[in-house]
Write an enzyme that holds these catalytic residues in place. Structure first.
Site, PDB file in Angstrom:
ATOM      1  N   CYS A  23      48.976  49.217  33.913  1.00  0.00           N
ATOM      2  CA  CYS A  23      48.605  50.445  33.210  1.00  0.00           C
ATOM      3  C   CYS A  23      47.095  50.448  32.991  1.00  0.00           C
ATOM      4  O   CYS A  23      46.614  50.455  31.852  1.00  0.00           O
ATOM      5  CB  CYS A  23      49.338  50.537  31.889  1.00  0.00           C
ATOM      6  N   TYR A  66      34.404  44.322  40.104  1.00  0.00           N
ATOM      7  CA  TYR A  66      33.078  44.545  40.698  1.00  0.00           C
ATOM      8  C   TYR A  66      33.057  45.737  41.644  1.00  0.00           C
ATOM      9  O   TYR A  66      32.101  45.910  42.398  1.00  0.00           O
ATOM     10  CB  TYR A  66      32.638  43.327  41.532  1.00  0.00           C
ATOM     11  N   GLY A  76      26.746  30.470  46.422  1.00  0.00           N
ATOM     12  CA  GLY A  76      26.225  31.833  46.547  1.00  0.00           C
ATOM     13  C   GLY A  76      26.056  32.314  47.968  1.00  0.00           C
ATOM     14  O   GLY A  76      25.599  33.427  48.200  1.00  0.00           O
TER      15      GLY A  76
HETATM   16  C1  LIG Z   1      30.444  30.051  40.984  1.00  0.00           C
HETATM   17  C2  LIG Z   1      29.550  28.916  41.251  1.00  0.00           C
HETATM   18  C3  LIG Z   1      29.446  28.373  42.534  1.00  0.00           C
HETATM   19  C4  LIG Z   1      30.159  28.933  43.722  1.00  0.00           C
HETATM   20  O1  LIG Z   1      29.724  30.199  44.023  1.00  0.00           O
HETATM   21  P1  LIG Z   1      30.114  30.866  45.421  1.00  0.00           P
HETATM   22  O2  LIG Z   1      29.531  32.236  45.312  1.00  0.00           O
HETATM   23  O3  LIG Z   1      31.595  30.878  45.460  1.00  0.00           O
HETATM   24  O4  LIG Z   1      29.514  30.051  46.499  1.00  0.00           O
HETATM   25  C5  LIG Z   1      28.636  27.270  42.708  1.00  0.00           C
HETATM   26  N1  LIG Z   1      27.954  26.732  41.677  1.00  0.00           N
HETATM   27  C6  LIG Z   1      28.026  27.223  40.431  1.00  0.00           C
HETATM   28  C7  LIG Z   1      27.255  26.575  39.357  1.00  0.00           C
HETATM   29  C8  LIG Z   1      28.818  28.340  40.174  1.00  0.00           C
HETATM   30  O5  LIG Z   1      28.871  28.836  38.938  1.00  0.00           O
END
Ligand SMILES: *Cc1c(COP(=O)(O)O)cnc(C)c1O
Length: 420
Positions: free
Chosen positions: A340, A313, A230
């Site tokens: 399309c 998004y 994240g």
């Molecule tokens: C998608 C995901 C990540 C990676 O997320 P990023 O935003 O790419 O860093 C890490 N852990 C889990 C459990 C995820 O679902």
């Protein structure tokens, strides 16, 4: 626009030859940039022993990229059996693989269990009894519910489908212990593309406090906390990179403090995807058409099968036109693919240098959740992937899909159920 100056320079000197040799569209990834980011991350968290990144495979599930991660000492975060198989295919195994799934089927647990040693990260207390063999080392994903606010892509924790609730978390470990678990970790993932390091800092503090509670209640120690992925990247030119150094310093201090108080401390794990590869990839596509109706359109030879984020998004991806970086004639256009679907646009009402047919468009920051998210709707085929290596050569690391691939699932044995 965090496509680094370095990558832009490296790419710009080879892109025309690459386009001639490989044909567009393609995603191209920058090995140098990926290695630099990996080393930067390790340095930022070097204040404590045992820091480890598990690259989130779903961001860029390509073995050539995963090998670069492996050489940096990273493990892999997988959320499905095929992702686990991909990690194993490059020789990753055991506790280098973390299996973070949700709504998990028994078959998926069996794949993750197959070499008897991947770290299982369970998404609910009800899954404790469904794991075929309870491993020694078990981890749970914690969802704090109303105790924390999330962000746009993942949503508010109370509405997110992931994780064990606050009320269940101690019992989850208690039941796992009953089934034989002896070593423990705790995980969470609350935000996506978060640029504010303080949010991640709070997450670390939250996990440490939960670990302390559960550890006191059940008289167990935790080997690690995993603060998830994240970590954000600045897709827009005006955004700033996340302050990883500050996060590193703060988490080191928190863990030191935890250790002074408890006499032990867990290791710090994370599972970034986007941060590791996002800025180190671009989608290269050629202008094939112009159209001037109520709006001006620039038609390119890639479509959203190559990059879903803008359509899904309304995500911003910076674009530059190769060779027109300091061009003075501009116009406002929508950059579109051929699907399309009116959401098949890489940019909406974007001011760009005036293009000509044959111009090379570079769409930034496609190194994570780019190619991987593509789909085949409208029989659009996914493009190839290339790697710009540290020695300056460019290697094909995934071929483009072909019509034969598209037809592959139509090739099967006749199967009729007389179900009446
Ligand atoms: C998608 C995901 C990540 C990676 O997320 P990023 O935003 O790419 O860093 C890490 N852990 C889990 C459990 C995820 O679902």
């Amino acid at each position: 626009m965090p496509m680094s100056g370095g990558f832009q320079t490296r790419l710009s000197s080879v892109v025309e030859k690459a386009v001639k040799h490989f044909g567009t569209p393609f995603h191209i990834y920058d090995e140098t940039g990926i290695i630099e980011t990996a080393q930067y991350l390790k340095r930022a968290f070097s204040g404590r022993e045992g820091f480890k990144e598990f690259f989130a495979v779903k961001a860029l599930p390509n073995p050539s990229i995963m090998k670069i991660m492996q050489e940096q000492g990273f493990g892999f975060d997988c959320s499905s059996s095929p992702e686990v198989m991909l990690a194993r295919s490059i020789g990753s195994s055991g506790e280098d693989i973390m299996f973070t799934s949700n709504n998990t089927s028994t078959e998926q647990f069996e794949t993750a269990d197959a070499d008897g040693g991947s770290i299982l990260n369970l998404d609910d207390i009800s899954l404790v009894s469904k794991v075929p063999i309870m491993p020694e080392l078990i981890c749970f994903r914690y969802n704090p519910g109303p105790r924390r606010r999330g962000n746009k892509i993942i949503g508010n924790p109370v509405e997110a489908k992931y994780g064990v609730s606050h009320e269940n978390i101690s019992d989850a470990y208690r039941e796992a212990i009953k089934r034989g678990a002896k070593r423990f970790g705790m995980h969470t993932m609350l935000a996506s593309n978060e640029l504010n390091y303080e949010y991640m800092s709070e997450t670390t503090l939250m996990l440490l406090s939960m670990v302390e509670n559960v550890s006191n209640a059940l008289n167990i120690k935790f080997e690690f906390i995993n603060i998830g992925g994240g970590f954000g990247i600045p897709y827009r030119p005006e955004q700033k990179v996340m302050n990883i150094e500050a996060l590193g310093n703060e988490t080191t201090e928190m863990l030191n403090q935890f250790e002074r108080k408890n006499g032990w401390a867990p290791k710090l794990f994370m599972e970034s995807g986007r941060y590791m590869t996002g800025p180190h990839g671009v989608l290269v596509t050629t202008v094939i058409n112009h159209k001037d109706i109520y709006r001006k359109y620039v038609g390119v030879d890639a479509s959203m099968s190559s990059l879903m984020r803008p359509g899904m998004y309304e995500a911003y991806h910076h674009i530059h036109i190769h060779g027109k970086e300091s061009y003075s004639e501009y116009e406002t256009v929508d950059v579109v693919g051929s699907l399309c679907e009116n959401i098949d646009k890489f940019a909406v009402q974007r001011t760009l240098p005036v293009t000509a047919v044959g111009d090379i468009l570079v769409i930034h920051d496609t190194g994570a959740h780019g190619h991987a998210m593509g789909f085949n709707y409208n029989a659009n085929l996914r493009p190839k992937e290339l790697l710009l290596k540290t020695d300056g050569s460019i290697e094909l690391i995934r071929r483009a899909e072909t019509v034969t691939d598209y037809f592959a699932t139509l090739n099967f044995d006749k199967d009729i159920c007389l179900c009446s």
